[in-house]
Design a protein around this motif. Sequence first.
Motif, PDB file in Angstrom:
ATOM      1  N   ALA A 178       0.849  -1.192   0.000  1.00 34.37           N
ATOM      2  CA  ALA A 178       0.000   0.000   0.000  1.00 34.37           C
ATOM      3  C   ALA A 178       0.879   1.234   0.000  1.00 34.37           C
ATOM      4  O   ALA A 178       1.945   1.238   0.619  1.00 34.37           O
ATOM      5  CB  ALA A 178      -0.925   0.018   1.212  1.00 34.37           C
ATOM      6  N   ARG A 179       0.448   2.255  -0.692  1.00 28.80           N
ATOM      7  CA  ARG A 179       1.195   3.514  -0.655  1.00 28.80           C
ATOM      8  C   ARG A 179       1.222   4.075   0.761  1.00 28.80           C
ATOM      9  O   ARG A 179       0.235   3.992   1.497  1.00 28.80           O
ATOM     10  CB  ARG A 179       0.557   4.544  -1.583  1.00 28.80           C
ATOM     11  CG  ARG A 179       0.618   4.195  -3.055  1.00 28.80           C
ATOM     12  CD  ARG A 179       0.160   5.372  -3.898  1.00 28.80           C
ATOM     13  NE  ARG A 179      -0.035   5.010  -5.283  1.00 28.80           N
ATOM     14  CZ  ARG A 179      -0.299   5.883  -6.246  1.00 28.80           C
ATOM     15  NH1 ARG A 179      -0.418   7.169  -5.948  1.00 28.80           N
ATOM     16  NH2 ARG A 179      -0.455   5.482  -7.489  1.00 28.80           N
ATOM     17  N   ALA A 181       7.451  -1.763  -7.122  1.00 28.21           N
ATOM     18  CA  ALA A 181       7.010  -0.364  -7.143  1.00 28.21           C
ATOM     19  C   ALA A 181       7.396   0.272  -8.469  1.00 28.21           C
ATOM     20  O   ALA A 181       8.540   0.157  -8.912  1.00 28.21           O
ATOM     21  CB  ALA A 181       7.632   0.412  -5.988  1.00 28.21           C
ATOM     22  N   LEU A 182       6.426   0.909  -9.101  1.00 26.58           N
ATOM     23  CA  LEU A 182       6.683   1.728 -10.293  1.00 26.58           C
ATOM     24  C   LEU A 182       6.750   3.166  -9.822  1.00 26.58           C
ATOM     25  O   LEU A 182       5.767   3.705  -9.313  1.00 26.58           O
ATOM     26  CB  LEU A 182       5.561   1.546 -11.314  1.00 26.58           C
ATOM     27  CG  LEU A 182       5.672   2.369 -12.597  1.00 26.58           C
ATOM     28  CD1 LEU A 182       6.829   1.881 -13.466  1.00 26.58           C
ATOM     29  CD2 LEU A 182       4.352   2.313 -13.381  1.00 26.58           C
ATOM     30  N   TYR A 237       7.894  -0.283   6.619  1.00 28.31           N
ATOM     31  CA  TYR A 237       7.887   0.978   5.856  1.00 28.31           C
ATOM     32  C   TYR A 237       9.057   0.950   4.885  1.00 28.31           C
ATOM     33  O   TYR A 237      10.213   0.799   5.302  1.00 28.31           O
ATOM     34  CB  TYR A 237       8.011   2.147   6.825  1.00 28.31           C
ATOM     35  CG  TYR A 237       7.921   3.517   6.204  1.00 28.31           C
ATOM     36  CD1 TYR A 237       6.685   4.078   5.894  1.00 28.31           C
ATOM     37  CD2 TYR A 237       9.072   4.272   5.960  1.00 28.31           C
ATOM     38  CE1 TYR A 237       6.591   5.354   5.362  1.00 28.31           C
ATOM     39  CE2 TYR A 237       8.984   5.534   5.416  1.00 28.31           C
ATOM     40  CZ  TYR A 237       7.745   6.075   5.122  1.00 28.31           C
ATOM     41  OH  TYR A 237       7.664   7.348   4.584  1.00 28.31           O
ATOM     42  N   VAL A 238       8.771   1.058   3.585  1.00 32.19           N
ATOM     43  CA  VAL A 238       9.810   0.950   2.549  1.00 32.19           C
ATOM     44  C   VAL A 238       9.901   2.269   1.795  1.00 32.19           C
ATOM     45  O   VAL A 238       8.914   2.719   1.192  1.00 32.19           O
ATOM     46  CB  VAL A 238       9.496  -0.196   1.562  1.00 32.19           C
ATOM     47  CG1 VAL A 238      10.600  -0.318   0.519  1.00 32.19           C
ATOM     48  CG2 VAL A 238       9.312  -1.511   2.307  1.00 32.19           C
ATOM     49  N   GLU A 239      11.065   2.885   1.823  1.00 35.50           N
ATOM     50  CA  GLU A 239      11.282   4.136   1.094  1.00 35.50           C
ATOM     51  C   GLU A 239      11.590   3.813  -0.363  1.00 35.50           C
ATOM     52  O   GLU A 239      12.639   3.275  -0.690  1.00 35.50           O
ATOM     53  CB  GLU A 239      12.411   4.920   1.750  1.00 35.50           C
ATOM     54  CG  GLU A 239      12.079   5.383   3.162  1.00 35.50           C
ATOM     55  CD  GLU A 239      13.186   6.224   3.772  1.00 35.50           C
ATOM     56  OE1 GLU A 239      14.237   6.400   3.131  1.00 35.50           O
ATOM     57  OE2 GLU A 239      12.985   6.712   4.905  1.00 35.50           O
ATOM     58  N   TRP A 264       3.968   0.854   2.278  1.00 34.84           N
ATOM     59  CA  TRP A 264       3.829  -0.078   3.388  1.00 34.84           C
ATOM     60  C   TRP A 264       3.788  -1.496   2.852  1.00 34.84           C
ATOM     61  O   TRP A 264       3.107  -1.777   1.861  1.00 34.84           O
ATOM     62  CB  TRP A 264       2.538   0.176   4.161  1.00 34.84           C
ATOM     63  CG  TRP A 264       2.512   1.386   5.024  1.00 34.84           C
ATOM     64  CD1 TRP A 264       1.798   2.540   4.808  1.00 34.84           C
ATOM     65  CD2 TRP A 264       3.213   1.570   6.255  1.00 34.84           C
ATOM     66  NE1 TRP A 264       2.021   3.439   5.822  1.00 34.84           N
ATOM     67  CE2 TRP A 264       2.890   2.860   6.732  1.00 34.84           C
ATOM     68  CE3 TRP A 264       4.084   0.786   7.002  1.00 34.84           C
ATOM     69  CZ2 TRP A 264       3.395   3.379   7.920  1.00 34.84           C
ATOM     70  CZ3 TRP A 264       4.598   1.299   8.186  1.00 34.84           C
ATOM     71  CH2 TRP A 264       4.256   2.566   8.636  1.00 34.84           C
ATOM     72  N   SER A 265       4.487  -2.406   3.504  1.00 36.04           N
ATOM     73  CA  SER A 265       4.363  -3.834   3.253  1.00 36.04           C
ATOM     74  C   SER A 265       3.766  -4.459   4.504  1.00 36.04           C
ATOM     75  O   SER A 265       4.324  -4.333   5.594  1.00 36.04           O
ATOM     76  CB  SER A 265       5.734  -4.456   2.943  1.00 36.04           C
ATOM     77  OG  SER A 265       5.618  -5.857   2.773  1.00 36.04           O
ATOM     78  N   LEU A 266       2.622  -5.124   4.346  1.00 36.80           N
ATOM     79  CA  LEU A 266       1.936  -5.752   5.469  1.00 36.80           C
ATOM     80  C   LEU A 266       2.010  -7.265   5.326  1.00 36.80           C
ATOM     81  O   LEU A 266       1.460  -7.832   4.372  1.00 36.80           O
ATOM     82  CB  LEU A 266       0.477  -5.296   5.534  1.00 36.80           C
ATOM     83  CG  LEU A 266      -0.421  -6.008   6.556  1.00 36.80           C
ATOM     84  CD1 LEU A 266       0.118  -5.843   7.968  1.00 36.80           C
ATOM     85  CD2 LEU A 266      -1.854  -5.498   6.451  1.00 36.80           C
ATOM     86  N   ASP A 267       2.686  -7.911   6.258  1.00 38.92           N
ATOM     87  CA  ASP A 267       2.765  -9.369   6.306  1.00 38.92           C
ATOM     88  C   ASP A 267       1.637  -9.852   7.214  1.00 38.92           C
ATOM     89  O   ASP A 267       1.725  -9.728   8.439  1.00 38.92           O
ATOM     90  CB  ASP A 267       4.130  -9.804   6.846  1.00 38.92           C
ATOM     91  CG  ASP A 267       4.344 -11.309   6.767  1.00 38.92           C
ATOM     92  OD1 ASP A 267       3.374 -12.057   6.991  1.00 38.92           O
ATOM     93  OD2 ASP A 267       5.481 -11.742   6.501  1.00 38.92           O
TER      94      ASP A 267
END
Length: 398
Positions: free
Chosen positions: A278-279, A317-318, A297-299, A286-289
């Motif tokens: 999710a953005r 991610a594009l 949180y991924v920059e 955001w990556s939710l496992d």
Amino acid sequence: MKLKAVTAVVAALTLAACGGEQPKEVTADVPHGYVEGAEEAAEAQSRLIVADTETGAVRVVDLITEKVHETGQVDGVRALTGDGRFGYLTGRDGAVRVIDSGAWMVDHGDHVHYYRAKVRDVGMAPGQRPLAAYSDPAVSALSYPDGTTTLLDRAQLDKGSVAELGKITREPHAGVAIPYGGHVLASVAEPGKPLARGVRVHNRQGKAVAEIEQPCPDLQGQAVTRRGVVFGCADGALLVTEKDGAFTGAKIPYPRSVSAQERATAFFHRPGGATLAARAGETAVWSLDVGRRSWQYVETGPVAAVNAVGEGGPLLALTRDGTLRSFDGSGKEQTAIPLLTPEATAADIPSIQVDTTRAYVNNPLSADVYEIDYNDNLRRARTLKVGGKAGHIVETGR
């Protein structure tokens, strides 16, 4: 003839594997999940529904044969959503046209059935401008901005016609309803509030039968996984599960305080996968496992589209510069390849569709859809020419 021979063998094997699962109307010669006129196959019969935003032309692309099926036109098409088999297209006037891609799967948890049939235009669905469409083998739920959800008879859709089973009506809000566990989970709002506060359980005719006690303030975003249904809340995610007819909710809180701009409001994932993307504002994801019930949180840089492959797979991610990037489970960038122009990403309609082996990214300024092998350094495996312009896409048959 070769396909039919394989189909016959698979049908026999899968029927035996299903044991006593068959509905009463299914005979010993028909595999569980079968629809009249369909063929069962040994592998996913993936297809893309593609809508041209300029001409309104709708096409279905067979990802095995690359054959393009011309499937009518939707004037001023402005949105396309799918439920794994059907595409629901919104035109300029808000009306909803239903397209049967002719490819779907029936997932029984320990095994999966794959089917293929003819592509066809099913016709118009009731309502205006659906926000979301979700289905199970019995019900298709179309949710609208006025807080209503129309429940369609999935068996009739399979046969090529639209028939209502019931309707869910609640306080007007940007809500959603999802068939799950033999029931329908629907967001519920307070009077005068634009967003939902929680989730209620309905039967398949639309009658409320229970309420999830765990609240979900300002509900936005949802996803169906093998571990349950996930709803995005202001304070994290709500995971709803079902066991023996009882529904329960558990909160997955954010790891830190999150602003309204940073919170997840739309989830993307491989169908059935339990890792969601999710953005997180404009420049991160955001990556939710769901299995581990944890957020990361991924920059990524300015984001145009995201998706998640699943457990052990990369986050895709594009970014706004047209670069496709993959990130590992720790959030570290693995690979980056130039794919689109910045002008193509500015349209806000490129998407990343993901299945078990490939990802598909549309170029809304051309007829190109790029097939990406995400397990091989984002290698461009094919460039599919779909005709016209690939404005909106959804993948089916997964």
